[in-house]
Design a protein around this motif. Sequence first.
Motif, PDB file in Angstrom:
ATOM      1  N   PHE A 110       0.822  -1.208   0.000  1.00 51.15           N
ATOM      2  CA  PHE A 110       0.000   0.000   0.000  1.00 51.15           C
ATOM      3  C   PHE A 110       0.856   1.258   0.000  1.00 51.15           C
ATOM      4  CE2 PHE A 110      -2.971  -3.160   1.545  1.00 51.15           C
ATOM      5  CZ  PHE A 110      -4.113  -2.830   0.835  1.00 51.15           C
ATOM      6  N   ARG A 111       0.309   2.289  -0.629  1.00 49.68           N
ATOM      7  CA  ARG A 111       0.955   3.592  -0.684  1.00 49.68           C
ATOM      8  C   ARG A 111       0.131   4.568   0.125  1.00 49.68           C
ATOM      9  NH1 ARG A 111       1.954   3.698  -7.236  1.00 49.68           N
ATOM     10  NH2 ARG A 111       3.672   2.177  -7.292  1.00 49.68           N
ATOM     11  N   GLY A 112       0.714   5.097   1.154  1.00 46.54           N
ATOM     12  CA  GLY A 112       0.001   6.064   1.967  1.00 46.54           C
ATOM     13  C   GLY A 112       0.474   6.026   3.401  1.00 46.54           C
ATOM     14  N   ASP A 113       0.062   7.014   4.156  1.00 43.74           N
ATOM     15  CA  ASP A 113       0.465   7.108   5.556  1.00 43.74           C
ATOM     16  C   ASP A 113      -0.710   7.070   6.520  1.00 43.74           C
ATOM     17  OD1 ASP A 113      -0.724   9.642   5.261  1.00 43.74           O
ATOM     18  OD2 ASP A 113       1.205  10.675   5.099  1.00 43.74           O
ATOM     19  N   THR A 114      -1.919   6.892   5.976  1.00 44.71           N
ATOM     20  CA  THR A 114      -3.113   6.980   6.813  1.00 44.71           C
ATOM     21  C   THR A 114      -4.121   5.916   6.411  1.00 44.71           C
ATOM     22  OG1 THR A 114      -2.809   9.373   7.013  1.00 44.71           O
ATOM     23  CG2 THR A 114      -4.967   8.507   7.617  1.00 44.71           C
ATOM     24  N   LEU A 115      -4.745   5.299   7.413  1.00 40.01           N
ATOM     25  CA  LEU A 115      -5.850   4.379   7.194  1.00 40.01           C
ATOM     26  C   LEU A 115      -7.146   5.174   7.242  1.00 40.01           C
ATOM     27  CD1 LEU A 115      -6.941   1.402   7.012  1.00 40.01           C
ATOM     28  CD2 LEU A 115      -7.067   1.478   9.524  1.00 40.01           C
ATOM     29  N   TYR A 116      -7.958   5.041   6.186  1.00 45.67           N
ATOM     30  CA  TYR A 116      -9.234   5.747   6.094  1.00 45.67           C
ATOM     31  C   TYR A 116     -10.382   4.746   6.027  1.00 45.67           C
ATOM     32  CZ  TYR A 116      -6.658  10.007   4.811  1.00 45.67           C
ATOM     33  OH  TYR A 116      -5.817  11.090   4.807  1.00 45.67           O
ATOM     34  N   PHE A 117     -11.497   5.094   6.618  1.00 43.06           N
ATOM     35  CA  PHE A 117     -12.746   4.389   6.356  1.00 43.06           C
ATOM     36  C   PHE A 117     -13.905   5.257   6.839  1.00 43.06           C
ATOM     37  CE2 PHE A 117     -11.187   2.806  10.441  1.00 43.06           C
ATOM     38  CZ  PHE A 117     -12.298   2.891  11.274  1.00 43.06           C
ATOM     39  N   TRP A 118     -15.090   4.915   6.358  1.00 46.12           N
ATOM     40  CA  TRP A 118     -16.303   5.622   6.730  1.00 46.12           C
ATOM     41  C   TRP A 118     -17.103   4.764   7.700  1.00 46.12           C
ATOM     42  CZ3 TRP A 118     -17.690  10.516   4.969  1.00 46.12           C
ATOM     43  CH2 TRP A 118     -16.916  11.035   3.925  1.00 46.12           C
ATOM     44  N   CYS A 119     -17.783   5.406   8.651  1.00 44.44           N
ATOM     45  CA  CYS A 119     -18.652   4.669   9.569  1.00 44.44           C
ATOM     46  C   CYS A 119     -19.948   5.440   9.794  1.00 44.44           C
ATOM     47  CB  CYS A 119     -17.952   4.371  10.890  1.00 44.44           C
ATOM     48  SG  CYS A 119     -17.470   5.819  11.848  1.00 44.44           S
ATOM     49  N   TYR A 120     -20.976   4.676  10.188  1.00 39.26           N
ATOM     50  CA  TYR A 120     -22.324   5.248  10.327  1.00 39.26           C
ATOM     51  C   TYR A 120     -23.085   4.437  11.370  1.00 39.26           C
ATOM     52  CZ  TYR A 120     -27.214   6.232   9.134  1.00 39.26           C
ATOM     53  OH  TYR A 120     -28.539   6.571   9.180  1.00 39.26           O
ATOM     54  N   SER A 121     -23.903   5.116  12.136  1.00 39.84           N
ATOM     55  CA  SER A 121     -24.777   4.435  13.089  1.00 39.84           C
ATOM     56  C   SER A 121     -26.095   5.177  13.195  1.00 39.84           C
ATOM     57  CB  SER A 121     -24.115   4.339  14.466  1.00 39.84           C
ATOM     58  OG  SER A 121     -24.995   3.733  15.394  1.00 39.84           O
ATOM     59  N   GLU A 122     -27.160   4.425  13.338  1.00 41.95           N
ATOM     60  CA  GLU A 122     -28.477   5.033  13.545  1.00 41.95           C
ATOM     61  C   GLU A 122     -28.601   5.636  14.939  1.00 41.95           C
ATOM     62  OE1 GLU A 122     -30.936   5.563  11.617  1.00 41.95           O
ATOM     63  OE2 GLU A 122     -30.832   4.190   9.918  1.00 41.95           O
ATOM     64  N   LYS A 123     -27.780   5.123  15.869  1.00 42.71           N
ATOM     65  CA  LYS A 123     -27.851   5.564  17.258  1.00 42.71           C
ATOM     66  C   LYS A 123     -26.502   6.093  17.703  1.00 42.71           C
ATOM     67  CE  LYS A 123     -31.323   2.038  18.416  1.00 42.71           C
ATOM     68  NZ  LYS A 123     -31.636   0.870  19.291  1.00 42.71           N
ATOM     69  N   LYS A 150     -10.890   7.223  19.943  1.00 43.82           N
ATOM     70  CA  LYS A 150      -9.903   8.300  19.956  1.00 43.82           C
ATOM     71  C   LYS A 150      -9.958   9.112  18.668  1.00 43.82           C
ATOM     72  CE  LYS A 150      -4.848   8.904  19.971  1.00 43.82           C
ATOM     73  NZ  LYS A 150      -3.528   8.204  20.106  1.00 43.82           N
ATOM     74  N   PHE A 151     -10.355   8.470  17.569  1.00 49.24           N
ATOM     75  CA  PHE A 151     -10.357   9.127  16.264  1.00 49.24           C
ATOM     76  C   PHE A 151     -11.759   9.452  15.759  1.00 49.24           C
ATOM     77  CE2 PHE A 151      -6.574   6.584  16.685  1.00 49.24           C
ATOM     78  CZ  PHE A 151      -5.575   7.483  16.344  1.00 49.24           C
ATOM     79  N   VAL A 152     -12.765   8.934  16.438  1.00 45.02           N
ATOM     80  CA  VAL A 152     -14.144   9.166  16.016  1.00 45.02           C
ATOM     81  C   VAL A 152     -14.869  10.095  16.972  1.00 45.02           C
ATOM     82  CG1 VAL A 152     -16.348   8.064  15.473  1.00 45.02           C
ATOM     83  CG2 VAL A 152     -14.221   6.901  14.912  1.00 45.02           C
ATOM     84  N   GLY A 153     -14.581   9.932  18.250  1.00 50.51           N
ATOM     85  CA  GLY A 153     -15.355  10.657  19.247  1.00 50.51           C
ATOM     86  C   GLY A 153     -16.715  10.018  19.411  1.00 50.51           C
ATOM     87  N   ASN A 154     -17.662  10.788  19.846  1.00 51.83           N
ATOM     88  CA  ASN A 154     -19.025  10.291  19.997  1.00 51.83           C
ATOM     89  C   ASN A 154     -19.679  10.182  18.617  1.00 51.83           C
ATOM     90  OD1 ASN A 154     -21.212   9.720  22.145  1.00 51.83           O
ATOM     91  ND2 ASN A 154     -22.242  11.068  20.681  1.00 51.83           N
ATOM     92  N   VAL A 155     -20.184   8.999  18.259  1.00 53.85           N
ATOM     93  CA  VAL A 155     -20.802   8.799  16.952  1.00 53.85           C
ATOM     94  C   VAL A 155     -22.137   9.532  16.898  1.00 53.85           C
ATOM     95  CG1 VAL A 155     -21.768   7.116  15.352  1.00 53.85           C
ATOM     96  CG2 VAL A 155     -19.660   6.594  16.604  1.00 53.85           C
ATOM     97  N   THR A 156     -22.266  10.435  15.955  1.00 56.00           N
ATOM     98  CA  THR A 156     -23.504  11.190  15.790  1.00 56.00           C
ATOM     99  C   THR A 156     -24.512  10.353  15.027  1.00 56.00           C
ATOM    100  OG1 THR A 156     -22.243  13.246  15.720  1.00 56.00           O
ATOM    101  CG2 THR A 156     -24.513  13.308  14.891  1.00 56.00           C
ATOM    102  N   PRO A 157     -25.710  10.171  15.538  1.00 57.51           N
ATOM    103  CA  PRO A 157     -26.698   9.325  14.849  1.00 57.51           C
ATOM    104  C   PRO A 157     -27.028   9.851  13.453  1.00 57.51           C
ATOM    105  CG  PRO A 157     -27.396   9.826  17.094  1.00 57.51           C
ATOM    106  CD  PRO A 157     -26.228  10.703  16.811  1.00 57.51           C
ATOM    107  N   GLY A 158     -27.145   8.931  12.501  1.00 61.50           N
ATOM    108  CA  GLY A 158     -27.608   9.268  11.158  1.00 61.50           C
ATOM    109  C   GLY A 158     -26.644  10.077  10.332  1.00 61.50           C
ATOM    110  N   LYS A 159     -25.357  10.013  10.650  1.00 65.21           N
ATOM    111  CA  LYS A 159     -24.383  10.826   9.916  1.00 65.21           C
ATOM    112  C   LYS A 159     -23.141   9.992   9.603  1.00 65.21           C
ATOM    113  CE  LYS A 159     -21.611  15.064  10.383  1.00 65.21           C
ATOM    114  NZ  LYS A 159     -22.152  15.806   9.235  1.00 65.21           N
ATOM    115  N   TRP A 160     -22.750   9.973   8.328  1.00 66.80           N
ATOM    116  CA  TRP A 160     -21.525   9.289   7.948  1.00 66.80           C
ATOM    117  C   TRP A 160     -20.322  10.117   8.393  1.00 66.80           C
ATOM    118  CZ3 TRP A 160     -20.704   4.516   6.241  1.00 66.80           C
ATOM    119  CH2 TRP A 160     -21.781   3.794   5.691  1.00 66.80           C
ATOM    120  N   VAL A 161     -19.328   9.435   8.951  1.00 63.02           N
ATOM    121  CA  VAL A 161     -18.110  10.083   9.414  1.00 63.02           C
ATOM    122  C   VAL A 161     -16.917   9.370   8.796  1.00 63.02           C
ATOM    123  CG1 VAL A 161     -16.663  10.634  11.401  1.00 63.02           C
ATOM    124  CG2 VAL A 161     -19.152  10.759  11.600  1.00 63.02           C
TER     125      VAL A 161
END
Length: 747
Positions: A110-123, A150-161
Motif C-alpha cells: 500500500f501507498r500512503g500514511d493513513t488508514l481511512y474508512f467511513w462509519c455510520y450508526s443510527e444511534k 480516539k479518532f471518532v469521538g461520539n458517533v452522531t446518529p444518522g451521519k456518515w463520518v
Amino acid sequence: MLTSSHSRSTYPFSVLWFCVVFLSIAAQADTEYYKHNIFDSSLEPDAYYYSAGKASLPSELELDRRRLPVSNDVFMTPPNALRLKWRSVANGGWEAEVRVMNFRNREIKFRGDTLYFWCYSEKSIPPDVLPLIQIQDTGENFSNLIPLGKFVGNVTPGKWVQVHIPLAEFKTTSIHELEVSRLNKVVFTQNESDSIEHTLILDEISVDNSAAMSNKAMANDSFSQNAKLSAPQNVQARGYDRHVDISWNSIDNKALARYVVYRSIDGGDFKPIGIQVPGVNRYSDFLGKVGVTVRYKVAASDRQFNLSRFSNVVTATTRELNDDELLTMLQEACFRYYWEGAHPVAGMTLENIPGDDRIVATGASGFGIMALIVGVDRQFITRQQGLERLSQIVTFLEKAPRYHGAWPHFMDGNTGASLPVFDAIDNGGDLVETAFLMEGLLAARQYYSGSTEAEKSLFRRISHLWETVEWDWYRQTPQSDALYWHWSPQWSWYINHRLTGFNEAMIVYLLAIASPTHGVPAGLYYSGWANQEDVGAKYREGWSNTHEGYNYVNGNTYYGIKLDVGVGSGGPLFFAHYSYMGFDARGIHDRFTDYFDNNREMAEINLAYCEQNPGHYKGYGSDFWGLTASDGAQGYLPHEPRPQEDDGTMTFTGALASFPYTPKASMDMFKHVYRDLGNRSWGVYGPRDAMNLSENWVSPIFMGLNQAPITVMIENYRTGLIWKLFMSNPEIKPMLEIARASCRERV
C-alpha cells in the motif's frame, strides 16, 4: 439531497469496481487502485467473503456463515457496506476482521500514511464502547490495539463520518517488525463492556496519503460542483436481455478520480448506482428483468468527492432476446476484454483484470487475436480498427525478446521485457504459449489477406513471425523424439518439461510439423505427444495420480460415456478448447480416435459428473456445469470431473466454450448464469471467471485465457469462421497429409 429511505448517504457513488469494463488506458489503473483499496463493496450480497469473525459468550457478534454481514440498505457507496453488530459483555469477547482481497498477480504493497474508512450508526455510540482497532501485515505480524473512539469521538446518529488514523499509530506487538505497507487485515475487537447492542456500518476502507486527502470528504446532505471537471460527454446506453451497458467519452484531467453513474427506473428519482476509475468509460448495470425502461446520467468526481455537472440523460429498455441474439451479446461482452481491456502500448492481452497492469500473456494474446477477428466479422469493430490493432500487436511482437523464435509466457506490455512470473527459471521461451499465439496469428493472416498494401504488409509480417519460430530447436537435440516446453539462455533446458499429451498442447506438435522453415518429423506426434512408452505413462500418472488413460489411450466408460483418449475422466475442459480454437478437429482422427468426438465425450462426461454431483456442491446440475482450471476461493486448481480435483468452483468458460460439442447444455448453462445469477456473475466482459456457490464466493477477476475461448468457440459453433481461417493456411493441409502418412506407417 441524495439520500433515500433505504440508503443513508450524502454522496453515495458505487464502488462496483469489479463490474466495470477497462478501456485500453483504463487497464493501467488497476495497479494504482489496489495500492490503496482494502474494501469498497461486496460482490456477495449476504456476507463478505474476505472477512471473518468470532465471539466468546456472553459477548455476541452478528455473523453470516462466519463472515461479516453485508448492509444493502445503508451504505456510503452503493451497492453495499459492511455491518458490524456486536454486544460486549464482561468476561466475553469478540473479534471481526476485514482482509485485503488478494488475487492473481496483485502485490500487496500500500501507498500512503493513513488508514481511512467511513462509519455510520443510527444511534449514538459513546467513544469508550467503540471497538478497538488493530492491523496485521502479510507476515501475520500484528499491531497494538488502538481505541477507535480516539479518532471518532461520539458517533452522531444518522451521519456518515470519515475516520482517518495515521499508520504511525500502529506499533508492532508481534515478535517482528510490522510492515504497514504490507497491510493484510484490519481487525476490530471488543472494548468496554456495556452489555448494549450496537451497530456500526463500515465502508470504503483504504490507505492513502494525508497530504493528498487534506481536503477530506465531509458527509452532509449536499455535494459541491467542481469547476475543474467537465461533465462526461457522449453518454450512451444500450439495453439487452437483463442488463444495460452505459458508455461515455473519457475525460483527460488530472483532477479526475472517478466517474459516477446515476440511474432512474421507470421515471423515478435518479440514484447513484456505480463508479468507474479514470480512463474507464463503460459500466454494466444488471437489472434482472425485461421490459424495464431506465434513464442514466454520469458525472465526474475528484478525490475529495466533488462532482462535475451531470452529463446528458440517456434512456434504454431491456427486452427479451432470442437465442441467437443472446449468443451475440455474450460474444461481444467477452470480446471487449481484448478490445477495451488490452494493454495500451502492446495491444496484447492482459493476464487478468484487475491485476498487474504490466503483465501481458502470450497465449492469451493468441486467443485474443481470434476474438478480435470475430469482433470484426460480427461488426463489433470495423475491419480497419481490427487491422490497426493487429498491426500494433505485430509491431510489439517484432521488437519483443525471442528465444530461438519463441516468446516467453509473460512480457511487460510497456517494454516487451520477459517477466518470470512463475519462478526465476521460467525466464525464456515458452513453446506452448508461442503455439497459442501463432494459432491466432495464422487465423488473422488468412482473414487479412486482401489486396490493400496495409493488409499485404500485415500478411508478410505475420508470415515472417511464423517462419522464424524455431520449433526444431525445442527438440533439445536433433535425435530427440519429443518437443520441450521451455528454454532459457540462462537456465537452458533446466525445466525439462517434455510435451506429452493428453493436455492442451496438441497444437504445438501440429504447428511444429507444419512449419515451412523449422519443421520437425511427423513421427514426433506419436513419440512425443501420443507417446505410449514408460516416459509418457509416468508423465500422465504424475499429474493425474491415476492409471486411467496413462498410456494415452483410455477406453474407460464414465457415466455411460466412453472416452477414447485422455487421462482419468477427461481432465479440465480447457484440454478440449485451446488447441481447437483454430484447428478444426471435425473428421480429424489418428489411429486412436476422432478428436472432435473425443472432445465432445470430455464435455459430456463433465456435464454428467456435475449432474450427479458426488461432492454435493451447491448449484451443480444440467444448467451449472463445465469444470476447468481457474483461481477458486482457495487458490488455483485445475478443476475437473473427479472428486479430488473438484472443490465446488465452477469456471464459466468450461461450458460456454464447449458450444460446438454440447450446444443445448451450453445454452442452458449460459441462460442460468446470465438470467438467474447475473446480478453476481455478469460484468462488462461477460461472465466473471468463476463462482463457488457453496462458499458464497464470486471471482473478482476476469482471465485472458478464459474469455476469448467463449467468443471464438461460439463463433465456430455458429459459422465455423476461425476454423475455416486457420485450416485455410497453405501449411496446414500438407501437415495433415504427412501426419496421416505417419499414422499409416506406425499402424
